[in-house]
Each structure stands twice: as structure tokens, then as C-alpha cells.
Write a protein that holds these residues in place. Structure first.
Motif, PDB file in Angstrom:
ATOM      1  N   GLY A 107      28.813  -1.030  85.648  1.00 26.14           N
ATOM      2  CA  GLY A 107      27.450  -0.973  85.124  1.00 26.14           C
ATOM      3  C   GLY A 107      26.512  -0.229  86.054  1.00 26.14           C
ATOM      4  N   GLY A 108      26.980   0.078  87.246  1.00 31.00           N
ATOM      5  CA  GLY A 108      26.175   0.807  88.207  1.00 31.00           C
ATOM      6  C   GLY A 108      26.628   0.521  89.622  1.00 31.00           C
ATOM      7  N   ALA A 109      26.306   1.437  90.522  1.00 28.04           N
ATOM      8  CA  ALA A 109      26.598   1.282  91.949  1.00 28.04           C
ATOM      9  C   ALA A 109      25.370   1.776  92.697  1.00 28.04           C
ATOM     10  N   GLU A 110      24.711   0.855  93.377  1.00 26.95           N
ATOM     11  CA  GLU A 110      23.466   1.228  94.060  1.00 26.95           C
ATOM     12  C   GLU A 110      23.220   0.308  95.242  1.00 26.95           C
ATOM     13  N   ASN A 111      22.157   0.580  95.964  1.00 24.73           N
ATOM     14  CA  ASN A 111      21.794  -0.247  97.109  1.00 24.73           C
ATOM     15  C   ASN A 111      21.129  -1.536  96.642  1.00 24.73           C
ATOM     16  N   ALA A 112      21.405  -2.614  97.348  1.00 19.55           N
ATOM     17  CA  ALA A 112      20.721  -3.881  97.097  1.00 19.55           C
ATOM     18  C   ALA A 112      19.327  -3.798  97.701  1.00 19.55           C
ATOM     19  N   LEU A 113      18.469  -4.745  97.349  1.00 17.75           N
ATOM     20  CA  LEU A 113      17.118  -4.750  97.905  1.00 17.75           C
ATOM     21  C   LEU A 113      17.137  -5.008  99.401  1.00 17.75           C
ATOM     22  N   ARG A 114      18.137  -5.755  99.860  1.00 16.44           N
ATOM     23  CA  ARG A 114      18.295  -6.045 101.296  1.00 16.44           C
ATOM     24  C   ARG A 114      19.622  -5.467 101.762  1.00 16.44           C
ATOM     25  N   HIS A 115      19.709  -5.211 103.059  1.00 15.43           N
ATOM     26  CA  HIS A 115      20.956  -4.700 103.642  1.00 15.43           C
ATOM     27  C   HIS A 115      21.460  -5.612 104.749  1.00 15.43           C
ATOM     28  N   ASP A 116      21.125  -6.894 104.663  1.00 12.86           N
ATOM     29  CA  ASP A 116      21.526  -7.816 105.720  1.00 12.86           C
ATOM     30  C   ASP A 116      22.409  -8.957 105.210  1.00 12.86           C
ATOM     31  N   TYR A 117      23.154  -8.725 104.134  1.00 10.65           N
ATOM     32  CA  TYR A 117      24.061  -9.749 103.624  1.00 10.65           C
ATOM     33  C   TYR A 117      25.218  -9.925 104.603  1.00 10.65           C
ATOM     34  N   ALA A 118      25.429 -11.149 105.047  1.00 13.45           N
ATOM     35  CA  ALA A 118      26.506 -11.421 106.001  1.00 13.45           C
ATOM     36  C   ALA A 118      27.861 -11.428 105.303  1.00 13.45           C
ATOM     37  N   ARG A 119      27.896 -11.928 104.065  1.00 12.24           N
ATOM     38  CA  ARG A 119      29.158 -12.034 103.343  1.00 12.24           C
ATOM     39  C   ARG A 119      29.057 -11.362 101.989  1.00 12.24           C
ATOM     40  N   SER A 120      30.161 -10.839 101.525  1.00 10.01           N
ATOM     41  CA  SER A 120      30.219 -10.289 100.175  1.00 10.01           C
ATOM     42  C   SER A 120      30.301 -11.440  99.185  1.00 10.01           C
ATOM     43  N   MET A 121      29.823 -11.204  97.964  1.00 14.15           N
ATOM     44  CA  MET A 121      29.861 -12.256  96.945  1.00 14.15           C
ATOM     45  C   MET A 121      29.954 -11.662  95.557  1.00 14.15           C
ATOM     46  N   VAL A 122      30.479 -12.470  94.640  1.00 11.06           N
ATOM     47  CA  VAL A 122      30.541 -12.119  93.224  1.00 11.06           C
ATOM     48  C   VAL A 122      29.619 -13.088  92.491  1.00 11.06           C
ATOM     49  N   LEU A 123      28.698 -12.542  91.724  1.00 13.07           N
ATOM     50  CA  LEU A 123      27.773 -13.340  90.928  1.00 13.07           C
ATOM     51  C   LEU A 123      28.083 -13.095  89.458  1.00 13.07           C
ATOM     52  N   TYR A 124      27.843 -14.091  88.614  1.00 15.93           N
ATOM     53  CA  TYR A 124      28.180 -13.959  87.201  1.00 15.93           C
ATOM     54  C   TYR A 124      27.108 -14.580  86.317  1.00 15.93           C
ATOM     55  N   VAL A 125      27.025 -14.084  85.086  1.00 14.84           N
ATOM     56  CA  VAL A 125      26.126 -14.652  84.084  1.00 14.84           C
ATOM     57  C   VAL A 125      26.852 -15.810  83.407  1.00 14.84           C
ATOM     58  N   PRO A 126      26.115 -16.729  82.766  1.00 15.69           N
ATOM     59  CA  PRO A 126      26.769 -17.864  82.110  1.00 15.69           C
ATOM     60  C   PRO A 126      27.813 -17.406  81.086  1.00 15.69           C
ATOM     61  N   GLY A 127      28.952 -18.093  81.092  1.00 14.14           N
ATOM     62  CA  GLY A 127      30.033 -17.781  80.163  1.00 14.14           C
ATOM     63  C   GLY A 127      31.078 -16.830  80.712  1.00 14.14           C
ATOM     64  N   TRP A 128      30.890 -16.333  81.923  1.00 11.03           N
ATOM     65  CA  TRP A 128      31.815 -15.344  82.486  1.00 11.03           C
ATOM     66  C   TRP A 128      32.418 -15.810  83.812  1.00 11.03           C
ATOM     67  N   VAL A 129      32.490 -17.110  84.038  1.00 14.17           N
ATOM     68  CA  VAL A 129      32.970 -17.626  85.325  1.00 14.17           C
ATOM     69  C   VAL A 129      34.448 -17.313  85.550  1.00 14.17           C
ATOM     70  N   LYS A 130      35.283 -17.418  84.510  1.00 14.61           N
ATOM     71  CA  LYS A 130      36.715 -17.136  84.693  1.00 14.61           C
ATOM     72  C   LYS A 130      36.936 -15.684  85.109  1.00 14.61           C
TER      73      LYS A 130
END
Length: 167
Positions: A107-130
Motif C-alpha cells: 500500500g506504500g513505502a515511506e518514512n514514519a513520522l518518527r525515526h526513533d523506533y527501537a523495535r520493528s512491529m506489525v500493526l493490523y486493523v480489526p479482523g486481520w489479526v491472523k
């Protein structure tokens, strides 16, 4: 002199104690009942009388909130927004290309608003946890959580977001 009635010298203490104790026991049982109803599961799980070969009997060991179940959707149905949260130039586009080769839609590849995330993470919308958990396994990311704080416009119709951190 005034007329005074004689005061009984003995009061039935034993009988009064038994009555008060019985009332306290009834109140305690009522309180336990109210607490049990408050913490009881809202939707009881239906159990079959006899196990079948198609569905063996399973004993429930812990209570889990009922989540609507669906089949795991194909990788090609999951739109992923990749955000660079570590400040390394090109990290988001490199990860997006890797995910595209694995069969995901980007859906896109861009910079986050911050650049100080210590760990990578996956976030999901409801219904897409699996699907988000499979995406996390595919990318080697251990942190998976629901999306919070991103507007639908920022999501760009994506159901999952990968935020790349320093680890």
C-alpha cells in the motif's frame, strides 16, 4: 412512687446470636452469587454430548474471548503499508520489495513520522489479526498489535502496517 415494671434479668443472647449469624450467612451467600454472576462468561460455549471423529473432544483449560473466526486469507489479499521508523535511507522500499516478492500487496513505502523506533512491529486493523501474525512470522518481527493512531487516509487502504525499527 411511680409504677415500674420489672426488667427481666436474663436476655436470650444465644437465640439472638443465632438469628444474627444466620442473617449474615444469607447476606454472604447473596454477595457471592452476585459476584459469580458478574464474572461469569457472557456467551457460554456449546458442547456436544459425544465426541466425533471430525471434532474430537477438547477440554477448555483457559477462558478466551470469542473472536470471529475466518479462514486465513491469501497473502495477495493483504495490503501492507511499510514505514521506515529507524532513519536508515531506503529501508522501507527495500522491505516493501521483499514483501512484494513474498506475495503481499504493498500500500506504500515511506518514512514514519518518527525515526526513533527501537523495535520493528506489525500493526493490523480489526479482523486481520491472523494475517498480521503470518506477516510478522514472514518478516521475523516479534511485536504484533492493533493499529492505534493512524487515520484511514494515512493507511492508504492497507490492512497491516510494518514499522521498521532499529531491531
Amino acid at each position: 412512687m411511680q409504677h415500674a415494671e420489672p426488667i427481666p434479668t436474663s436476655f436470650p443472647w444465644r437465640g439472638a446470636t443465632l438469628v444474627v449469624g444466620a442473617l449474615a450467612a444469607v447476606e454472604l451467600l447473596a454477595l457471592i452469587g452476585v459476584i459469580a454472576l458478574h464474572f461469569a462468561p457472557k456467551h457460554p460455549v456449546a458442547r456436544s454430548a459425544a465426541p466425533t471423529k471430525a471434532r474430537p473432544a477438547v477440554q477448555a483449560t483457559k477462558r478466551v474471548a470469542a473472536v470471529p473466526s475466518h479462514r486465513l486469507r491469501a497473502r495477495s489479499r493483504l495490503h501492507v503499508l511499510v514505514l521506515n521508523g529507524n532513519g536508515t535511507q531506503g529501508a522501507a522500499s527495500t522491505e516493501a520489495a521483499r514483501l512484494l516478492r513474498a506475495g503481499y500487496r504493498i500500500g506504500g513505502a515511506e518514512n514514519a513520522l518518527r525515526h526513533d523506533y527501537a523495535r520493528s512491529m506489525v500493526l493490523y486493523v480489526p479482523g486481520w489479526v491472523k494475517e498480521a501474525k503470518r506477516l510478522a512470522r514472514d518478516t521475523g518481527i516479534k511485536l504484533v498489535a492493533p493499529i492505534d493512531g493512524l487515520t484511514p487516509a494515512k493507511l492508504k487502504a492497507s490492512q497491516a502496517v510494518v514499522i521498521l525499527g532499529n531491531s
